[in-house]
Design a protein around this motif. Sequence first.
Motif, mmCIF file in Angstrom:
data_model
loop_
_atom_site.group_PDB
_atom_site.id
_atom_site.type_symbol
_atom_site.label_atom_id
_atom_site.label_comp_id
_atom_site.label_asym_id
_atom_site.label_seq_id
_atom_site.Cartn_x
_atom_site.Cartn_y
_atom_site.Cartn_z
ATOM 1 N N SER A 28 31.820 25.262 47.135
ATOM 2 C CA SER A 28 31.426 24.522 48.338
ATOM 3 C C SER A 28 31.933 25.202 49.593
ATOM 4 C CB SER A 28 31.946 23.086 48.269
ATOM 5 O OG SER A 28 31.353 22.382 47.192
ATOM 6 N N GLU B 288 33.966 23.492 41.988
ATOM 7 C CA GLU B 288 33.260 22.739 43.019
ATOM 8 C C GLU B 288 33.847 23.007 44.405
ATOM 9 O OE1 GLU B 288 32.095 20.850 39.246
ATOM 10 O OE2 GLU B 288 33.927 21.717 40.050
ATOM 11 N N VAL C 92 28.760 16.780 46.947
ATOM 12 C CA VAL C 92 29.289 17.441 45.751
ATOM 13 C C VAL C 92 30.283 16.501 45.087
ATOM 14 C CG1 VAL C 92 30.507 19.446 44.830
ATOM 15 C CG2 VAL C 92 29.011 19.714 46.828
ATOM 16 N N ARG D 250 28.898 24.184 38.362
ATOM 17 C CA ARG D 250 27.972 23.808 39.436
ATOM 18 C C ARG D 250 27.831 24.870 40.527
ATOM 19 N NH1 ARG D 250 30.144 17.506 39.400
ATOM 20 N NH2 ARG D 250 29.536 17.200 37.213
ATOM 21 N N ILE E 111 25.298 24.560 43.728
ATOM 22 C CA ILE E 111 25.835 24.548 45.084
ATOM 23 C C ILE E 111 25.246 25.692 45.903
ATOM 24 C CG2 ILE E 111 27.955 24.888 46.429
ATOM 25 C CD1 ILE E 111 29.422 23.354 44.154
#
Length: 319
Positions: free
Chosen positions: A274, A270, A262, A237, A241
Amino acid sequence: MKPTTKFILLHPSIQKQAGTGGSVGGAGGAPHPHHRLWLFTLLSLLSFAFTFSLFTTLPYSRTTASSATAAASSPPLPKPVFDALLHYAGTTSNSTNPSRMSSAELNSIASVLRRCSTPCNLLVFGLTHETLLWHALNINGRTTFVDESAYFISKLEEKNPGIEAYDVQFTTKVSDLHELIEYSKSERRNECKPVQNLLFSECKLAINDLPNHVYDVAWDAILIDGPRGYFPKAPGRLSAIFTAGVLARSKTSGADKTHVFVHEFDREMERVSSNEFLCSENLVETVGLLGHFVVEKRNHRVNNFQFCRKPPSSAAETE
């Protein structure tokens, strides 16, 4: 399936008739009334064909307009219905399957949708068990889904006409996380800027192949629950993001703040992504496996090449 543009072919005999004697009505004479009627009919048909072809080659514009009209004309979702949908979605969640959200996680996102002063613009990465729930809870707003599977997108649209969804080819891998983070830092002043038009971005992390209009929407909330990220060769991801962080900062209209959620925030990709692109100072809450960030848009005329006020300075900080 996109409609095919239709063309009208004129028979050669028409050209011969039009060219005989230098005029339609004969040599040097005024056009016969019958010919004027024929010309009027032909021009009308050509005009109709052109207009029809124009609209059939723009399926998105027509679909989007009708979807927006339908959303605007929908009555508000009654609170008891809103609450009931959340209740039953929460009670059917499976605590042994982290891909399904818990009741607390669902309520965290739903509370933002409920508080929108105007119909919410919700962008969702990933098709999950909750896809239809988000579409229903935001029935008066705009909900757009993005997924890595063209097959699942087509099945979703087939079974649920009116849903707006697009497939994307992700080029990143979970195993390349730290290499891609370092690459993004080296390109922070060029292709991987925090404020930019992603349509023209050459950053490896940017998602730039969605329909143009997606980048023009002032998204109120962005949920990142896909693509897959649970094995080394999965796309992960990171791109979603990064793209969410840029979309939130690059808004030119709408609310000053964008809520970015998220899911499965406990995983390394992640969490690191982030902290790098959504920033720990913007993290307002963690509910279960859900991280909730609030990211403010920025002045486009100010050159600021940092995503965070205090960027992570080491791997230890990002992890």
